[in-house]
Scaffold this active site. Structure first.
Site, PDB file in Angstrom:
ATOM      1  N   GLY A 143       0.835  -1.214   0.000  1.00 48.89           N
ATOM      2  CA  GLY A 143       0.000   0.000   0.000  1.00 48.89           C
ATOM      3  C   GLY A 143       0.859   1.250   0.000  1.00 48.89           C
ATOM      4  O   GLY A 143       2.084   1.181  -0.064  1.00 48.89           O
ATOM      5  N   ASN A 167      -3.216  -8.408   0.526  1.00 42.26           N
ATOM      6  CA  ASN A 167      -4.209  -9.220  -0.220  1.00 42.26           C
ATOM      7  C   ASN A 167      -4.559  -8.564  -1.558  1.00 42.26           C
ATOM      8  O   ASN A 167      -5.465  -8.989  -2.251  1.00 42.26           O
ATOM      9  CB  ASN A 167      -5.482  -9.436   0.617  1.00 42.26           C
ATOM     10  CG  ASN A 167      -6.273  -8.144   0.803  1.00 42.26           C
ATOM     11  OD1 ASN A 167      -5.836  -7.072   0.361  1.00 42.26           O
ATOM     12  ND2 ASN A 167      -7.421  -8.236   1.451  1.00 42.26           N
ATOM     13  N   SER A 193      -6.140  -6.069  -2.298  1.00 43.17           N
ATOM     14  CA  SER A 193      -7.512  -5.532  -2.491  1.00 43.17           C
ATOM     15  C   SER A 193      -7.469  -4.029  -2.786  1.00 43.17           C
ATOM     16  O   SER A 193      -8.371  -3.489  -3.393  1.00 43.17           O
ATOM     17  CB  SER A 193      -8.334  -5.775  -1.210  1.00 43.17           C
ATOM     18  OG  SER A 193      -7.764  -5.031  -0.138  1.00 43.17           O
ATOM     19  N   PHE A 223      -0.270  -2.185   8.706  1.00 43.71           N
ATOM     20  CA  PHE A 223      -0.951  -1.166   7.899  1.00 43.71           C
ATOM     21  C   PHE A 223      -2.264  -1.696   7.325  1.00 43.71           C
ATOM     22  O   PHE A 223      -3.168  -0.932   7.031  1.00 43.71           O
ATOM     23  CB  PHE A 223      -0.078  -0.757   6.696  1.00 43.71           C
ATOM     24  CG  PHE A 223       1.173  -0.036   7.050  1.00 43.71           C
ATOM     25  CD1 PHE A 223       2.412  -0.671   7.008  1.00 43.71           C
ATOM     26  CD2 PHE A 223       1.140   1.307   7.417  1.00 43.71           C
ATOM     27  CE1 PHE A 223       3.579   0.006   7.308  1.00 43.71           C
ATOM     28  CE2 PHE A 223       2.309   1.992   7.718  1.00 43.71           C
ATOM     29  CZ  PHE A 223       3.525   1.343   7.665  1.00 43.71           C
ATOM     30  N   LYS A 258      -9.577   1.993   4.252  1.00 45.00           N
ATOM     31  CA  LYS A 258      -9.376   3.341   4.821  1.00 45.00           C
ATOM     32  C   LYS A 258     -10.173   4.438   4.122  1.00 45.00           C
ATOM     33  O   LYS A 258      -9.870   5.625   4.267  1.00 45.00           O
ATOM     34  CB  LYS A 258      -7.905   3.679   4.770  1.00 45.00           C
ATOM     35  CG  LYS A 258      -7.340   3.696   3.364  1.00 45.00           C
ATOM     36  CD  LYS A 258      -6.108   4.552   3.296  1.00 45.00           C
ATOM     37  CE  LYS A 258      -5.819   4.900   1.866  1.00 45.00           C
ATOM     38  NZ  LYS A 258      -5.031   6.091   1.706  1.00 45.00           N
ATOM     39  N   SER A 285      -4.721   6.983  13.261  1.00 42.61           N
ATOM     40  CA  SER A 285      -5.031   8.179  12.470  1.00 42.61           C
ATOM     41  C   SER A 285      -5.498   9.313  13.374  1.00 42.61           C
ATOM     42  O   SER A 285      -6.143   9.088  14.396  1.00 42.61           O
ATOM     43  CB  SER A 285      -6.135   7.844  11.460  1.00 42.61           C
ATOM     44  OG  SER A 285      -6.640   9.011  10.862  1.00 42.61           O
ATOM     45  N   TYR A 344     -14.969   3.918   9.643  1.00 44.25           N
ATOM     46  CA  TYR A 344     -13.510   3.843   9.472  1.00 44.25           C
ATOM     47  C   TYR A 344     -12.825   4.402  10.717  1.00 44.25           C
ATOM     48  O   TYR A 344     -11.988   3.735  11.329  1.00 44.25           O
ATOM     49  CB  TYR A 344     -13.052   4.612   8.230  1.00 44.25           C
ATOM     50  CG  TYR A 344     -11.586   4.933   8.289  1.00 44.25           C
ATOM     51  CD1 TYR A 344     -11.146   6.216   8.619  1.00 44.25           C
ATOM     52  CD2 TYR A 344     -10.633   3.936   8.083  1.00 44.25           C
ATOM     53  CE1 TYR A 344      -9.793   6.489   8.730  1.00 44.25           C
ATOM     54  CE2 TYR A 344      -9.286   4.206   8.192  1.00 44.25           C
ATOM     55  CZ  TYR A 344      -8.874   5.488   8.520  1.00 44.25           C
ATOM     56  OH  TYR A 344      -7.546   5.761   8.650  1.00 44.25           O
ATOM     57  N   LYS A 351     -10.393   2.617  13.972  1.00 41.99           N
ATOM     58  CA  LYS A 351      -9.093   3.050  14.495  1.00 41.99           C
ATOM     59  C   LYS A 351      -9.175   3.218  16.015  1.00 41.99           C
ATOM     60  O   LYS A 351      -8.283   2.819  16.756  1.00 41.99           O
ATOM     61  CB  LYS A 351      -8.647   4.360  13.837  1.00 41.99           C
ATOM     62  CG  LYS A 351      -8.261   4.211  12.378  1.00 41.99           C
ATOM     63  CD  LYS A 351      -7.148   3.190  12.186  1.00 41.99           C
ATOM     64  CE  LYS A 351      -6.791   2.997  10.730  1.00 41.99           C
ATOM     65  NZ  LYS A 351      -5.795   1.910  10.527  1.00 41.99           N
ATOM     66  N   TYR A 375      -1.447   9.146  12.273  1.00 42.17           N
ATOM     67  CA  TYR A 375      -1.001   9.932  11.119  1.00 42.17           C
ATOM     68  C   TYR A 375      -1.928  11.122  10.914  1.00 42.17           C
ATOM     69  O   TYR A 375      -3.146  10.987  11.060  1.00 42.17           O
ATOM     70  CB  TYR A 375      -1.095   9.117   9.821  1.00 42.17           C
ATOM     71  CG  TYR A 375      -0.513   7.748   9.837  1.00 42.17           C
ATOM     72  CD1 TYR A 375      -1.024   6.782   8.985  1.00 42.17           C
ATOM     73  CD2 TYR A 375       0.534   7.385  10.670  1.00 42.17           C
ATOM     74  CE1 TYR A 375      -0.510   5.493   8.961  1.00 42.17           C
ATOM     75  CE2 TYR A 375       1.054   6.108  10.652  1.00 42.17           C
ATOM     76  CZ  TYR A 375       0.530   5.174   9.798  1.00 42.17           C
ATOM     77  OH  TYR A 375       1.036   3.900   9.772  1.00 42.17           O
TER      78      TYR A 375
HETATM   79  C1  WQD Z   1      -8.214  17.105   2.976  1.00 45.55           C
HETATM   80  C2  WQD Z   1      -8.908  18.452   2.813  1.00 45.55           C
HETATM   81  C3  WQD Z   1     -11.238  18.248   2.288  1.00 45.55           C
HETATM   82  C4  WQD Z   1     -10.735  16.431  -1.648  1.00 45.55           C
HETATM   83  C5  WQD Z   1      -8.761  11.648   5.306  1.00 45.55           C
HETATM   84  C6  WQD Z   1      -9.161  10.648   6.334  1.00 45.55           C
HETATM   85  C7  WQD Z   1      -8.040  10.462   7.313  1.00 45.55           C
HETATM   86  C8  WQD Z   1      -6.802  10.096   6.570  1.00 45.55           C
HETATM   87  C9  WQD Z   1      -6.454  11.167   5.552  1.00 45.55           C
HETATM   88  C10 WQD Z   1      -6.619   7.716   6.485  1.00 45.55           C
HETATM   89  C11 WQD Z   1     -10.289  18.480   3.451  1.00 45.55           C
HETATM   90  C12 WQD Z   1     -10.480  18.901   1.139  1.00 45.55           C
HETATM   91  C13 WQD Z   1     -10.493  16.984  -0.395  1.00 45.55           C
HETATM   92  C14 WQD Z   1     -11.280  17.237  -2.661  1.00 45.55           C
HETATM   93  C15 WQD Z   1     -11.296  19.107  -1.167  1.00 45.55           C
HETATM   94  N1  WQD Z   1      -6.960   8.861   5.906  1.00 45.55           N
HETATM   95  N2  WQD Z   1     -10.763  18.296  -0.178  1.00 45.55           N
HETATM   96  N3  WQD Z   1     -11.539  18.558  -2.392  1.00 45.55           N
HETATM   97  O1  WQD Z   1     -10.448  14.171   4.953  1.00 45.55           O
HETATM   98  O2  WQD Z   1      -8.449  15.336   6.033  1.00 45.55           O
HETATM   99  O3  WQD Z   1      -8.516  12.867   5.935  1.00 45.55           O
HETATM  100  O4  WQD Z   1      -7.583  11.262   4.662  1.00 45.55           O
HETATM  101  O5  WQD Z   1      -6.109   7.539   7.546  1.00 45.55           O
HETATM  102  O6  WQD Z   1      -8.397   9.435   8.213  1.00 45.55           O
HETATM  103  O7  WQD Z   1     -10.275  11.150   7.035  1.00 45.55           O
HETATM  104  O8  WQD Z   1      -8.166  14.144   3.858  1.00 45.55           O
HETATM  105  O9  WQD Z   1      -7.406  14.565   1.562  1.00 45.55           O
HETATM  106  O10 WQD Z   1      -9.798  13.779   1.929  1.00 45.55           O
HETATM  107  O11 WQD Z   1      -9.150  16.099   2.564  1.00 45.55           O
HETATM  108  O12 WQD Z   1     -11.548  20.312  -0.934  1.00 45.55           O
HETATM  109  O13 WQD Z   1     -11.542  16.793  -3.829  1.00 45.55           O
HETATM  110  O14 WQD Z   1      -9.111  18.687   1.417  1.00 45.55           O
HETATM  111  O15 WQD Z   1     -12.494  18.891   2.485  1.00 45.55           O
HETATM  112  O16 WQD Z   1     -10.506  19.776   3.961  1.00 45.55           O
HETATM  113  P1  WQD Z   1      -8.986  14.222   5.222  1.00 45.55           P
HETATM  114  P2  WQD Z   1      -8.637  14.589   2.393  1.00 45.55           P
END
Ligand code: WQD
Length: 338
Positions: free
Chosen positions: A11, A33, A35, A82, A86, A126, A151, A155, A178
Protein backbone atom coordinates in the site's frame (compact mmCIF):
# COMPACT_ATOMS: atom_id res chain seq x y z
CA UNK A 1 19.04 -9.45 8.83
CA UNK A 2 16.28 -8.73 11.33
CA UNK A 3 12.94 -9.67 9.76
CA UNK A 4 9.91 -7.41 10.15
CA UNK A 5 6.38 -8.27 9.04
CA UNK A 6 4.74 -5.38 7.17
CA UNK A 7 1.04 -6.03 6.61
CA UNK A 8 -0.41 -3.94 3.79
CA UNK A 9 3.18 -3.54 2.64
CA UNK A 10 2.20 -2.92 -0.99
CA UNK A 11 0.00 0.00 0.00
CA UNK A 12 0.89 3.69 -0.04
CA UNK A 13 2.49 4.08 3.39
CA UNK A 14 3.42 0.41 3.69
CA UNK A 15 5.55 0.36 0.54
CA UNK A 16 7.45 3.49 1.57
CA UNK A 17 8.04 1.93 4.99
CA UNK A 18 9.44 -1.25 3.39
CA UNK A 19 12.02 0.98 1.63
CA UNK A 20 12.99 2.76 4.85
CA UNK A 21 13.23 -0.55 6.74
CA UNK A 22 15.70 -1.76 4.11
CA UNK A 23 17.67 1.49 4.40
CA UNK A 24 17.91 0.87 8.16
CA UNK A 25 19.21 -2.68 7.67
CA UNK A 26 15.99 -4.64 8.26
CA UNK A 27 14.41 -7.23 5.97
CA UNK A 28 10.69 -6.70 5.40
CA UNK A 29 8.27 -9.57 4.82
CA UNK A 30 5.20 -8.16 3.10
CA UNK A 31 1.69 -9.52 3.48
CA UNK A 32 -0.92 -7.96 1.23
CA UNK A 33 -4.21 -9.22 -0.22
CA UNK A 34 -3.97 -6.78 -3.16
CA UNK A 35 -7.51 -5.53 -2.49
CA UNK A 36 -6.33 -1.91 -2.58
CA UNK A 37 -2.83 -2.19 -4.02
CA UNK A 38 -1.02 -3.58 -7.05
CA UNK A 39 1.61 -6.32 -7.36
CA UNK A 40 3.56 -3.86 -9.54
CA UNK A 41 4.48 -1.99 -6.35
CA UNK A 42 6.84 -4.91 -5.59
CA UNK A 43 8.79 -4.04 -8.76
CA UNK A 44 8.90 -0.39 -7.75
CA UNK A 45 10.32 -1.29 -4.35
CA UNK A 46 12.85 -3.60 -6.00
CA UNK A 47 14.03 -0.79 -8.29
CA UNK A 48 14.69 1.36 -5.21
CA UNK A 49 16.30 -1.15 -2.82
CA UNK A 50 17.93 -3.43 -5.39
CA UNK A 51 16.15 -6.63 -4.39
CA UNK A 52 12.63 -7.98 -4.39
CA UNK A 53 11.19 -8.08 -0.87
CA UNK A 54 9.64 -11.29 0.49
CA UNK A 55 5.94 -11.15 -0.31
CA UNK A 56 3.00 -13.42 0.55
CA UNK A 57 -0.50 -12.82 -0.82
CA UNK A 58 -2.59 -13.50 2.27
CA UNK A 59 -6.02 -12.23 3.31
CA UNK A 60 -5.67 -11.54 7.02
CA UNK A 61 -9.40 -12.14 7.45
CA UNK A 62 -8.57 -15.85 7.15
CA UNK A 63 -7.52 -16.79 10.68
CA UNK A 64 -5.95 -20.09 9.59
CA UNK A 65 -3.79 -18.27 7.05
CA UNK A 66 -2.57 -15.87 9.73
CA UNK A 67 -1.77 -18.77 12.07
CA UNK A 68 0.08 -20.60 9.30
CA UNK A 69 2.14 -17.52 8.43
CA UNK A 70 3.31 -17.02 12.01
CA UNK A 71 4.07 -20.74 12.36
CA UNK A 72 6.36 -20.41 9.34
CA UNK A 73 7.96 -17.13 10.46
CA UNK A 74 9.12 -17.56 14.03
CA UNK A 75 12.07 -15.21 13.54
CA UNK A 76 10.18 -11.93 13.22
CA UNK A 77 11.50 -9.10 15.43
CA UNK A 78 8.40 -6.98 14.94
CA UNK A 79 5.16 -6.34 13.10
CA UNK A 80 4.10 -3.08 11.45
CA UNK A 81 0.39 -3.31 10.75
CA UNK A 82 -0.95 -1.17 7.90
CA UNK A 83 -3.43 -3.58 6.32
CA UNK A 84 -6.89 -2.03 6.62
CA UNK A 85 -9.63 -0.44 4.55
CA UNK A 86 -9.38 3.34 4.82
CA UNK A 87 -12.00 5.13 2.72
CA UNK A 88 -14.19 7.18 5.05
CA UNK A 89 -17.14 7.39 2.67
CA UNK A 90 -17.05 3.68 1.78
CA UNK A 91 -17.02 2.81 5.48
CA UNK A 92 -20.34 4.61 5.95
CA UNK A 93 -21.91 2.60 3.12
CA UNK A 94 -20.36 -0.72 4.11
CA UNK A 95 -19.60 -0.72 7.86
CA UNK A 96 -19.42 -4.50 8.25
CA UNK A 97 -16.68 -4.71 5.62
CA UNK A 98 -14.70 -2.24 7.72
CA UNK A 99 -15.35 -3.90 11.08
CA UNK A 100 -14.39 -7.30 9.67
CA UNK A 101 -11.38 -6.18 7.66
CA UNK A 102 -9.95 -3.70 10.13
CA UNK A 103 -10.69 -5.44 13.42
CA UNK A 104 -10.85 -9.23 12.89
CA UNK A 105 -7.45 -9.05 11.20
CA UNK A 106 -6.01 -7.07 14.12
CA UNK A 107 -7.33 -9.63 16.61
CA UNK A 108 -5.84 -12.55 14.65
CA UNK A 109 -2.41 -10.91 14.52
CA UNK A 110 -2.47 -10.02 18.22
CA UNK A 111 -3.49 -13.58 19.07
CA UNK A 112 -0.34 -14.81 17.33
CA UNK A 113 1.86 -12.14 18.92
CA UNK A 114 0.51 -13.01 22.36
CA UNK A 115 2.12 -16.47 21.96
CA UNK A 116 5.57 -14.92 21.42
CA UNK A 117 7.74 -14.31 24.53
CA UNK A 118 8.28 -10.69 23.58
CA UNK A 119 6.47 -9.05 20.66
CA UNK A 120 6.91 -5.58 19.13
CA UNK A 121 3.87 -4.13 17.39
CA UNK A 122 3.48 -0.84 15.49
CA UNK A 123 -0.13 0.16 14.70
CA UNK A 124 -1.22 2.45 11.90
CA UNK A 125 -3.70 4.80 13.52
CA UNK A 126 -5.03 8.18 12.47
CA UNK A 127 -5.67 11.72 13.69
CA UNK A 128 -9.26 10.96 12.77
CA UNK A 129 -9.64 9.62 16.32
CA UNK A 130 -9.57 13.23 17.57
CA UNK A 131 -12.52 14.31 15.45
CA UNK A 132 -12.59 18.11 15.64
CA UNK A 133 -10.16 18.64 18.50
CA UNK A 134 -10.82 21.65 20.73
CA UNK A 135 -7.26 22.96 20.75
CA UNK A 136 -4.70 23.35 17.95
CA UNK A 137 -2.06 22.01 17.59
CA UNK A 138 -3.34 18.62 18.72
CA UNK A 139 -1.50 16.76 21.50
CA UNK A 140 -1.67 13.00 22.10
CA UNK A 141 -3.70 13.53 25.27
CA UNK A 142 -6.43 15.38 23.40
CA UNK A 143 -9.71 13.59 23.99
CA UNK A 144 -10.76 10.90 21.56
CA UNK A 145 -14.09 12.06 20.15
CA UNK A 146 -17.00 9.84 19.11
CA UNK A 147 -16.01 8.61 15.64
CA UNK A 148 -17.49 10.41 12.64
CA UNK A 149 -17.36 7.22 10.50
CA UNK A 150 -17.05 3.44 10.86
CA UNK A 151 -13.51 3.84 9.47
CA UNK A 152 -12.60 6.23 12.27
CA UNK A 153 -14.34 3.94 14.75
CA UNK A 154 -12.18 1.00 13.68
CA UNK A 155 -9.09 3.05 14.50
CA UNK A 156 -10.46 3.95 17.93
CA UNK A 157 -11.55 0.38 18.68
CA UNK A 158 -8.26 -0.92 17.32
CA UNK A 159 -6.34 1.24 19.80
CA UNK A 160 -8.56 -0.03 22.63
CA UNK A 161 -8.05 -3.68 21.61
CA UNK A 162 -4.28 -3.14 21.64
CA UNK A 163 -4.38 -1.39 25.02
CA UNK A 164 -6.52 -4.12 26.63
CA UNK A 165 -4.31 -6.86 25.16
CA UNK A 166 -1.10 -5.20 26.35
CA UNK A 167 -2.27 -5.51 29.95
CA UNK A 168 -2.24 -9.31 29.83
CA UNK A 169 0.42 -10.15 27.26
CA UNK A 170 4.08 -9.44 26.47
CA UNK A 171 3.19 -7.32 23.46
CA UNK A 172 4.83 -3.88 23.41
CA UNK A 173 3.00 -1.49 21.08
CA UNK A 174 3.33 1.95 19.58
CA UNK A 175 0.25 3.64 18.10
CA UNK A 176 1.12 6.08 15.33
CA UNK A 177 -1.61 8.63 14.64
CA UNK A 178 -1.00 9.93 11.12
CA UNK A 179 -2.20 13.30 9.99
CA UNK A 180 -2.45 13.66 6.21
CA UNK A 181 0.13 11.57 4.32
CA UNK A 182 0.97 12.91 0.84
CA UNK A 183 3.75 12.76 -1.75
CA UNK A 184 5.84 9.93 -3.17
CA UNK A 185 9.34 8.47 -3.02
CA UNK A 186 11.78 10.88 -4.76
CA UNK A 187 12.65 8.15 -7.28
CA UNK A 188 8.99 8.17 -8.48
CA UNK A 189 9.17 4.35 -8.44
CA UNK A 190 6.43 4.14 -5.77
CA UNK A 191 3.66 6.51 -4.73
CA UNK A 192 -0.05 6.78 -4.11
CA UNK A 193 -2.33 4.66 -6.33
CA UNK A 194 -5.88 5.70 -5.48
CA UNK A 195 -8.65 3.36 -6.63
CA UNK A 196 -11.03 5.13 -9.01
CA UNK A 197 -11.89 8.77 -8.31
CA UNK A 198 -9.49 10.01 -5.59
CA UNK A 199 -11.21 10.92 -2.32
CA UNK A 200 -8.13 12.68 -0.96
CA UNK A 201 -7.08 16.19 -1.92
CA UNK A 202 -3.56 15.75 -3.28
CA UNK A 203 -4.12 12.88 -5.72
CA UNK A 204 -7.20 14.71 -6.99
CA UNK A 205 -5.02 17.80 -7.55
CA UNK A 206 -2.31 15.89 -9.42
CA UNK A 207 -4.87 14.06 -11.58
CA UNK A 208 -6.56 17.39 -12.38
CA UNK A 209 -3.19 18.88 -13.33
CA UNK A 210 -2.64 15.87 -15.62
CA UNK A 211 -5.98 16.55 -17.28
CA UNK A 212 -7.58 13.35 -15.95
CA UNK A 213 -10.12 15.42 -13.93
CA UNK A 214 -11.77 18.55 -15.25
CA UNK A 215 -11.34 20.62 -12.11
CA UNK A 216 -10.90 20.33 -8.38
CA UNK A 217 -13.95 20.93 -6.19
CA UNK A 218 -12.91 22.78 -3.05
CA UNK A 219 -15.25 21.52 -0.35
CA UNK A 220 -16.29 24.73 1.34
CA UNK A 221 -14.74 28.15 1.90
CA UNK A 222 -16.99 29.16 4.77
CA UNK A 223 -14.95 27.56 7.55
CA UNK A 224 -13.76 29.75 10.44
CA UNK A 225 -10.19 29.84 9.05
CA UNK A 226 -8.11 32.71 7.59
CA UNK A 227 -9.09 31.96 3.98
CA UNK A 228 -12.29 30.04 4.75
CA UNK A 229 -11.01 26.64 3.59
CA UNK A 230 -10.25 23.73 5.90
CA UNK A 231 -6.84 23.21 7.44
CA UNK A 232 -4.87 19.94 7.63
CA UNK A 233 -1.32 18.81 8.44
CA UNK A 234 0.16 17.38 5.24
CA UNK A 235 3.14 15.14 5.93
CA UNK A 236 5.47 13.62 3.32
CA UNK A 237 4.98 9.85 3.17
CA UNK A 238 8.78 9.31 3.33
CA UNK A 239 8.98 11.24 6.62
CA UNK A 240 6.06 9.16 7.85
CA UNK A 241 7.75 5.92 6.79
CA UNK A 242 10.94 6.87 8.63
CA UNK A 243 8.93 7.39 11.82
CA UNK A 244 7.87 3.72 11.70
CA UNK A 245 11.49 2.59 11.64
CA UNK A 246 12.33 4.87 14.58
CA UNK A 247 9.33 3.52 16.50
CA UNK A 248 10.35 -0.09 15.84
CA UNK A 249 13.93 0.60 16.93
CA UNK A 250 12.58 2.20 20.11
CA UNK A 251 10.81 -1.06 20.99
CA UNK A 252 13.74 -3.26 19.96
CA UNK A 253 16.05 -1.16 22.14
CA UNK A 254 13.51 -1.38 24.99
CA UNK A 255 13.35 2.41 25.22
CA UNK A 256 9.57 2.45 25.56
CA UNK A 257 8.41 3.55 29.01
CA UNK A 258 4.91 2.08 28.66
CA UNK A 259 3.47 -1.09 27.13
CA UNK A 260 1.47 1.12 24.73
CA UNK A 261 2.84 4.47 23.58
CA UNK A 262 1.05 6.93 21.28
CA UNK A 263 2.60 9.50 18.92
CA UNK A 264 1.10 12.09 16.57
CA UNK A 265 2.90 12.07 13.22
CA UNK A 266 2.58 15.39 11.45
CA UNK A 267 4.69 18.38 10.48
CA UNK A 268 3.14 20.60 13.16
CA UNK A 269 2.08 23.07 10.47
CA UNK A 270 -1.48 23.48 9.23
CA UNK A 271 -2.17 24.28 5.57
CA UNK A 272 -5.53 25.29 4.09
CA UNK A 273 -6.89 23.81 0.88
CA UNK A 274 -6.21 27.08 -0.94
CA UNK A 275 -2.65 27.15 0.40
CA UNK A 276 -2.12 23.61 -0.92
CA UNK A 277 -3.45 24.69 -4.32
CA UNK A 278 -1.15 27.73 -4.36
CA UNK A 279 1.85 25.62 -3.34
CA UNK A 280 1.05 23.07 -6.04
CA UNK A 281 0.73 25.79 -8.70
CA UNK A 282 4.15 27.07 -7.62
CA UNK A 283 5.94 23.70 -7.79
CA UNK A 284 4.18 22.53 -10.98
CA UNK A 285 4.23 25.86 -12.80
CA UNK A 286 0.62 25.13 -13.74
CA UNK A 287 -2.60 26.92 -12.93
CA UNK A 288 -4.99 24.49 -11.23
CA UNK A 289 -8.65 24.73 -12.32
CA UNK A 290 -10.92 24.60 -9.28
CA UNK A 291 -14.34 25.67 -8.08
CA UNK A 292 -15.63 26.31 -4.59
CA UNK A 293 -18.53 23.99 -3.73
CA UNK A 294 -20.35 23.10 -0.49
CA UNK A 295 -18.69 21.44 2.46
CA UNK A 296 -18.17 17.64 2.39
CA UNK A 297 -20.24 15.72 4.95
CA UNK A 298 -18.18 14.78 7.99
CA UNK A 299 -15.23 17.10 7.30
CA UNK A 300 -13.71 18.99 10.21
CA UNK A 301 -12.43 22.56 10.16
CA UNK A 302 -8.88 22.09 11.32
CA UNK A 303 -6.38 19.43 12.39
CA UNK A 304 -2.64 19.79 12.77
CA UNK A 305 -0.24 18.06 15.11
CA UNK A 306 1.63 19.13 18.19
CA UNK A 307 4.88 17.32 17.38
CA UNK A 308 6.70 17.88 20.70
CA UNK A 309 6.27 14.30 21.92
CA UNK A 310 7.32 12.77 18.59
CA UNK A 311 10.34 15.10 18.46
CA UNK A 312 11.53 14.75 22.05
CA UNK A 313 10.39 11.26 23.15
CA UNK A 314 10.36 9.31 19.87
CA UNK A 315 13.29 11.32 18.51
CA UNK A 316 11.74 11.86 15.09
CA UNK A 317 10.87 15.06 13.19
CA UNK A 318 9.36 15.62 9.75
CA UNK A 319 11.97 17.17 7.48
CA UNK A 320 10.24 17.68 4.12
CA UNK A 321 8.15 20.72 3.32
CA UNK A 322 4.67 20.97 1.79
CA UNK A 323 6.22 22.10 -1.49
CA UNK A 324 8.66 19.16 -1.54
CA UNK A 325 5.77 16.79 -0.82
CA UNK A 326 3.65 18.26 -3.61
CA UNK A 327 6.57 18.26 -6.05
CA UNK A 328 7.14 14.54 -5.37
CA UNK A 329 3.43 13.81 -5.82
CA UNK A 330 3.46 15.69 -9.13
CA UNK A 331 6.61 13.87 -10.34
CA UNK A 332 4.94 10.54 -9.48
CA UNK A 333 1.69 11.45 -11.29
CA UNK A 334 3.62 12.42 -14.40
CA UNK A 335 5.61 9.17 -14.22
CA UNK A 336 2.58 6.87 -14.01
CA UNK A 337 0.60 8.77 -16.65
CA UNK A 338 3.57 9.57 -18.86
C1 WQD B 1 -8.21 17.10 2.98
C2 WQD B 1 -8.91 18.45 2.81
C3 WQD B 1 -11.24 18.25 2.29
C4 WQD B 1 -10.73 16.43 -1.65
C5 WQD B 1 -8.76 11.65 5.31
C6 WQD B 1 -9.16 10.65 6.33
C7 WQD B 1 -8.04 10.46 7.31
C8 WQD B 1 -6.80 10.10 6.57
C9 WQD B 1 -6.45 11.17 5.55
C10 WQD B 1 -6.62 7.72 6.49
C11 WQD B 1 -10.29 18.48 3.45
C12 WQD B 1 -10.48 18.90 1.14
C13 WQD B 1 -10.49 16.98 -0.40
C14 WQD B 1 -11.28 17.24 -2.66
C15 WQD B 1 -11.30 19.11 -1.17
N1 WQD B 1 -6.96 8.86 5.91
N2 WQD B 1 -10.76 18.30 -0.18
N3 WQD B 1 -11.54 18.56 -2.39
O1 WQD B 1 -10.45 14.17 4.95
O2 WQD B 1 -8.45 15.34 6.03
O3 WQD B 1 -8.52 12.87 5.93
O4 WQD B 1 -7.58 11.26 4.66
O5 WQD B 1 -6.11 7.54 7.55
O6 WQD B 1 -8.40 9.44 8.21
O7 WQD B 1 -10.28 11.15 7.04
O8 WQD B 1 -8.17 14.14 3.86
O9 WQD B 1 -7.41 14.56 1.56
O10 WQD B 1 -9.80 13.78 1.93
O11 WQD B 1 -9.15 16.10 2.56
O12 WQD B 1 -11.55 20.31 -0.93
O13 WQD B 1 -11.54 16.79 -3.83
O14 WQD B 1 -9.11 18.69 1.42
O15 WQD B 1 -12.49 18.89 2.48
O16 WQD B 1 -10.51 19.78 3.96
P1 WQD B 1 -8.99 14.22 5.22
P2 WQD B 1 -8.64 14.59 2.39
Amino acid sequence: MKKVLVTGGLGFIGSHTVVELHNAGFEAVIIDNLSNSSISVLDGIEKIIGKKPLFEKIDLREKAAVQQFFAQHKDLVGVIHFAASKAVGESVENPLLYYENNLNTLVYILQELSQIPEANFIFSSSCTVYGQAEKMPITEDASVQPAMSPYGNTKQIGEEIITDTAKVTNINSILLRYFNPIGAHPSAEIGELPNGVPQNLVPFITQTAMGLRQQLSVYGNDYPTPDGTAIRDYIHVVDLAKAHVVALQRLLNKQNTEKVETFNLGTGTGSSVLEVIQAFEKVSGQKLPYQIVGRREGDITSAYANTDKANTVLGWKAELTLEESLASAWKWEQKIRG
